[in-house]
Design a protein around this motif. Structure first.
Motif, short mmCIF file in Angstrom:
data_model
loop_
_atom_site.label_atom_id
_atom_site.label_comp_id
_atom_site.label_asym_id
_atom_site.label_seq_id
_atom_site.Cartn_x
_atom_site.Cartn_y
_atom_site.Cartn_z
N SER A 1 0.76 -1.24 -0.26
CA SER A 1 -0.18 -0.12 -0.40
C SER A 1 0.75 1.11 -0.19
CB SER A 1 -0.89 0.31 1.21
OG SER A 1 0.04 -0.26 2.46
N GLN A 2 2.19 0.94 0.59
CA GLN A 2 3.31 2.22 -0.10
C GLN A 2 3.42 2.40 -0.96
OE1 GLN A 2 3.35 -0.20 2.61
NE2 GLN A 2 4.13 0.01 4.45
N VAL A 3 3.37 1.74 -1.17
CA VAL A 3 3.42 2.13 -3.25
C VAL A 3 1.81 2.29 -3.87
CG1 VAL A 3 4.48 0.90 -5.59
CG2 VAL A 3 5.40 0.81 -3.24
N ALA A 4 1.43 1.32 -3.69
CA ALA A 4 0.30 1.90 -4.67
C ALA A 4 -0.67 3.27 -4.11
CB ALA A 4 -1.58 0.61 -4.40
N LYS A 5 -0.51 3.49 -2.88
CA LYS A 5 -1.46 4.84 -2.08
C LYS A 5 -0.23 5.20 -1.55
CE LYS A 5 -6.14 2.29 -2.36
NZ LYS A 5 -7.14 2.48 -1.78
N PRO A 6 0.79 6.20 -1.81
CA PRO A 6 1.56 7.16 -0.69
C PRO A 6 1.28 8.22 0.04
CG PRO A 6 2.02 6.68 -3.20
CD PRO A 6 1.08 6.40 -3.22
N PHE A 7 0.53 8.73 -0.72
CA PHE A 7 -0.18 9.93 -0.02
C PHE A 7 -1.03 9.88 1.20
CE2 PHE A 7 -0.86 12.48 -4.93
CZ PHE A 7 0.66 11.93 -4.62
N GLU A 8 -0.99 8.11 1.12
CA GLU A 8 -1.61 8.32 2.83
C GLU A 8 -0.53 8.04 3.78
OE1 GLU A 8 -3.88 4.85 2.51
OE2 GLU A 8 -6.17 5.31 0.99
N TYR A 9 0.08 8.09 3.74
CA TYR A 9 1.69 7.54 4.22
C TYR A 9 2.22 9.16 4.78
CZ TYR A 9 0.42 3.00 4.10
OH TYR A 9 -0.39 1.74 3.99
N PHE A 10 2.15 10.05 4.12
CA PHE A 10 1.98 11.29 4.53
C PHE A 10 1.98 12.28 5.55
CE2 PHE A 10 3.76 11.56 -0.02
CZ PHE A 10 4.58 11.67 -0.47
N GLY A 11 2.37 12.40 6.18
CA GLY A 11 2.50 13.33 6.92
C GLY A 11 3.12 13.86 8.63
N ASP A 12 2.69 14.77 9.21
CA ASP A 12 4.04 15.00 10.07
C ASP A 12 4.40 13.52 11.29
OD1 ASP A 12 3.82 17.83 9.67
OD2 ASP A 12 3.09 18.50 10.80
N HIS A 13 3.50 13.01 11.70
CA HIS A 13 3.79 12.12 12.58
C HIS A 13 3.13 10.61 11.94
CE1 HIS A 13 4.09 14.45 16.02
NE2 HIS A 13 3.07 15.09 15.38
N ALA A 14 3.38 10.21 10.11
CA ALA A 14 3.20 9.13 9.45
C ALA A 14 4.28 9.23 9.15
CB ALA A 14 1.91 9.66 8.12
N GLU A 15 4.62 7.54 8.52
CA GLU A 15 5.30 6.91 8.34
C GLU A 15 6.44 7.55 7.63
OE1 GLU A 15 6.42 2.43 5.99
OE2 GLU A 15 4.60 2.20 6.75
N PHE A 16 6.21 8.00 6.40
CA PHE A 16 7.02 8.57 4.67
C PHE A 16 7.52 9.93 6.05
CE2 PHE A 16 5.57 5.67 1.74
CZ PHE A 16 6.20 5.37 2.72
N GLY A 17 6.77 11.19 6.76
CA GLY A 17 6.93 12.16 7.31
C GLY A 17 6.07 13.56 5.93
N PRO A 18 5.92 14.28 6.91
CA PRO A 18 5.55 15.32 5.53
C PRO A 18 5.80 15.76 4.02
CG PRO A 18 7.38 16.77 6.85
CD PRO A 18 7.27 15.12 7.31
#
Length: 867
Positions: free
Chosen positions: A343-360
């Motif tokens: 899912s990190q590849v198919a829907k990467p935008f869901e993992y963006f955020g200040d405290h998310a897996e990929f950071g902001p």
């Protein structure tokens, strides 16, 4: 390959580069924002790329590094165009050119490489898993499924957006499909191995094995279409296909034994033996790892033992009919392996955020490139609506109005009567406007500008067309040189790739059509100018020149009977002038309003709304379609609706002026008024020249805009042609290098084989026969069949260099000790030196002296002796 029975994907390698400096430069040039606003983001993107590129070991920490950088690249593709001036350099991981990097100014190319390395990491993690227990097998199967999922995502989502005429060999569609099926097969193999460990029923294991065999077969079929997958891998996959076909039949046979179907058991065991035998054929040549070969031999031994036992039991005890293979029921399949896209590849935008897996997400404050594109689209659509749908319609109405007035000989007929002597006031105004505008020189300058723009566009277009023609000629020459079968690539005009030759040649034909049409239009405008040039010169001259051109009327007073008709006609004609003046002001107002229509602020607010509403969706220009429609309707819909009223008003006033002119002409005939005819014609010619001048000015502006727009098209055509030609030439060089290498089969050397005595006089083939020789492997001759000497069969690296015969050697004095480089090579008789050894060996072993030198021509049967 030598210790493992499954395959993994090697990493692609890149070089370090400063992505931030190129991005900084691009932002500074192309955006209305200062790059210092994104200093932190620029530092982070450099760090992310460095970590991702340096991930080359099978460790789970590398997954997040590659996924994070890939997600940021996907996010950045909505902020930046695909070509941002960064030359991404990557070395292939598979194929025959792994030492030759491919450099591309392409963000999608960078993303494709990062995802490729992510798939490689998953495959290497799967191999490094402990597959000796069921837990490790489940982990390995999961990693292989994710590797297949990433490759499938690359093929379906990223590759179509790559915009490269020829993708890298190890990342083209055929290669990605082959690797996807390979990793699915290895994932399914893990499930099969787990079922064996857990002692599932033979029928279930047979279904799993049959599916493994199918997947390996699909991988082989796709790999045969790939230029990058080696023959060793293809042999490996083919051997595994036959191995698991045999394993499936073996397990099905055991199930038949349990269910007392002894005849079917024998038939399936026979088929298993045939399958495993086919698999062992793939092992010839040493391409396959020892583990796979041992697995095949072990399976064959076991199947043959069971077949011997089953045949004996059935022949003696059970006596069941052994069905032929076509009558055997096809084994069912149990598919467990599925291409799982993380899912990190198919829907990467869901993992963006200040405290998310990929950071902001980076560059969030940067106006997306899609917004800049959307602004350009809106401005183009607005200008097309205003200029083509409104202003052009109004100008067409005005031209139609002037045509009708000219056909009625207006205002010349009125002016001749109202002003029988001197110059009419309207004519004086027109002449003054012509003088102030320096009309003749203005038109000449306009024609010169149009010609200059046309010549410049043609030069750029001809440059691009010449590149295509040169590439086509080069390809044709190489095709004649190597033959159509060996020069296996599409012809220049048949290359259907993105921005390939087919598209470019079609585009060249379209542009040729544009030039032909514009040249014809330019000629028509010049004819218009030539028709009124002399009359315009009179208007541009002094009043005395016009007075000399316009004859005075013989009657200086207006007849009383004509005055009412003249009054009505003058009133209607003044209405026409007011209509034309109002229309001209409306056009000027529309143009000013269009220039003042700045959408940037509103579209930024709309982009922010879209980002808040759909945080996980990249913004594309298509998202602004509704916004464009609403804005254009609110600003210009009323103008479009007013066109109908404008047309109706013009039709009404035209009917009125035609009626008034009929009354006027009839009254003139009644009183016999014809003395002003020459004056009427002269005044009308001057009035027509004025309006024709206005029309020509408009035509020149249209021509100037056309060639300015065409310049962008031809520049893009030339750049695309240059890029495609460079790629084709690079591809041609690589293909030529491959074709110029000697075939490995022709370089095989025989050793420890008895040689037939050489013919007394070996005749070389006729010169023409060299051109008829095929570079493929020579057929193997049966023993006893005469063939030329071995040295004549080894082709030189340069085919046109004649083979040299050995020359007689001068006598060489005998010497003691080991051979030294300055001694040369001495060819001696067989048996010289004792015991078939060389003279040097005889000295070392026996301490005796070497045999004397041998004179004459070297005999191939004597071997080569170093003395």
């Amino acid at each position: 390959m030598t210790t493992n029975n499954i395959l993994s994907l090697p990493f692609r390698k890149s070089v370090q580069l400063s992505l931030s400096s190129s991005l900084r430069q691009y932002i500074s040039k192309k955006y209305d924002q200062h790059p210092d606003m994104f200093r932190h983001d620029l530092e982070v993107i450099d760090s992310l790329r460095r970590d991702a590129v340096n991930t080359r070991e099978p460790h789970s920490t590398g997954i997040r590094k590659l996924q994070t950088y890939a997600a940021q690249l996907v996010w950045m593709s909505g902020k930046f165009p695909i070509d941002i001036g960064v030359d991404f350099t990557w070395y292939p991981a598979l194929g025959y050119h792994t030492e030759h990097p491919l450099v591309q100014n392409n963000l999608q190319y960078e993303l494709l490489n990062i995802l490729y390395n992510l798939a490689a990491l998953y495959s290497q993690l799967a191999i490094s898993s402990n597959r000796s227990d069921t837990k490790g097998l489940k982990t390995a199967a999961s990693f292989f499924s994710q590797a297949a999922g990433v490759l499938s995502h690359m093929k379906k989502e990223v590759l179509p957006e790559l915009r490269m005429a020829n993708p890298p060999d190890d990342m083209d569609e055929a290669t990605l499909e082959a690797l996807t099926q390979l990793f699915l097969a290895q994932s399914q193999e893990c499930f099969w191995q787990k079922a064996v460990m857990d002692q599932y029923k033979d029928a279930s294991i047979a279904k799993l094995a049959a599916r493994v065999s199918d997947l390996y077969n699909l991988a082989v079929e796709a790999a045969m279409q790939s230029e990058a997958i080696s023959s060793a891998w293809i042999h490996h996959m083919s051997a595994k296909h036959h191995h698991f076909a045999a394993a499936a039949q073996y397990r099905a046979a055991r199930d038949c034994l349990e269910k007392k179907r002894y005849g079917e058991e024998v038939a399936r065991l026979k088929d298993a033996v045939n399958c495993v035998t086919e698999g062992l054929k793939e092992c010839k040549g040493g391409y396959i790892s020892k583990a796979v070969v041992d697995d095949l031999h072990g399976l064959k031994k076991r199947v043959e033992e069971d077949l011997k036992r089953a045949e004996k039991d059935n022949d003696i005890i059970y006596l069941q009919i052994v069905p032929p293979k076509p009558e055997l029921k096809i084994l069912e399949r149990a598919n467990m392996a599925v291409a799982s896209v993380p899912s990190q590849v198919a829907k990467p935008f869901e993992y963006f955020g200040d405290h998310a897996e990929f950071g902001p997400a980076l560059f969030t404050k940067l106006v997306p490139f899609s917004v800049h594109v959307a602004v350009s689209i809106y401005e183009e659509r607005r200008d097309r609506l205003v200029n083509n749908n409104i202003i052009a319609e109004l100008e067409t109405m005005t031209d139609r109005l002037h045509e009708i007035l000219s056909s009625l000989n207006l205002p010349g007929s009125l002016q001749a009567l109202e002003k029988p002597l001197g110059l009419p006031g309207t004519l004086v105004q027109h002449a003054e406007e012509i003088r102030q505008a320096d009309a003749l020189n203005k038109l000449q300058r306009g024609f010169a500008d149009v010609e200059k723009l046309c010549a410049s566009d043609k030069a750029v277009f001809e440059e691009g067309k010449a590149l295509l023609a040169a590439e086509e000629e080069e390809d044709h020459a190489l095709r004649l040189k190597y033959g159509t079968q060996r020069w296996a690539r599409p012809e220049s005009r048949a290359d259907s790739s993105h921005d390939g030759g087919a598209k470019l040649w079609n585009q060249a034909g379209d542009i040729d059509g544009y030039f032909a049409s514009s040249t014809s239009s330019d000629a028509v405008v010049r004819e218009k100018f030539a028709a009124v040039k002399e009359t315009l010169a009179i208007l541009a001259g002094p009043d005395r020149g016009m007075m000399d051109y316009i004859p005075n009327s013989r009657r200086t007073e207006i007849p009383e009977l004509l005055k009412p008709a003249i009054g009505r006609l003058r009133g209607v004609y003044n209405d026409v002038l007011r209509l034309e003046s109002r229309r001209r002001k409306r056009i000027e107002s529309l143009r000013a309003r269009s220039r003042a229509d700045d959408i940037k602020g509103d579209i930024m607010a709309e982009a922010a709304r879209l980002e808040r509403t759909y945080p996980n969706t990249p913004i594309v220009p298509a998202h602004f379609e509704d916004f464009f429609d609403k804005r254009l309707d609110s600003l210009y819909e009323s103008e479009l609706e007013a066109l109908e009223k404008e047309q109706a008003d013009q039709e009404k006033i035209m009917s009125e002026i035609q009626r008034a002119n009929r009354d006027f002409e009839s009254q003139k005939k009644v009183i016999g008024e014809s003395g002003n005819r020459e004056r009427e014609k002269a005044l009308q010619r001057l009035d027509n020249a004025y309006y024709k001048y206005k029309e020509i000015v408009s035509n020149i502006e249209v021509g100037r805009k056309f060639y300015n727009d065409l310049s962008r098209i031809v520049e893009q055509f030339r750049n695309q042609a240059r890029s495609w030609v460079n790629e084709r030439r690079q591809e041609a060089r690589m293909l030529e290098d491959e074709l110029s290498m000697p075939p490995l089969a022709s370089l095989s050397m025989r050793s420890n084989q008895p040689q037939s005595p050489p013919p007394q006089a070996y005749q070389s083939p006729a010169p023409s026969s060299y051109y008829m020789q095929s570079p493929q492997r020579q057929p193997v001759r049966a023993p006893g069949v005469h063939s030329p000497p071995v040295e004549a069969q080894i082709q030189s690296w340069a085919d046109n260099v004649p083979q040299q015969q050995p020359k007689p050697m001068p006598p060489i004095a005998s010497m003691q000790g080991a051979w030294m480089p300055n001694m040369g090579i001495k060819f001696s008789e067989a048996g010289a030196g004792g015991s078939g050894g060389s003279p040097g060996q005889g000295q070392q072993q026996g301490g005796g002296s070497s045999s004397g030198p041998v004179r004459g021509t070297w005999d191939p049967n004597s071997g080569i002796r170093f003395g």
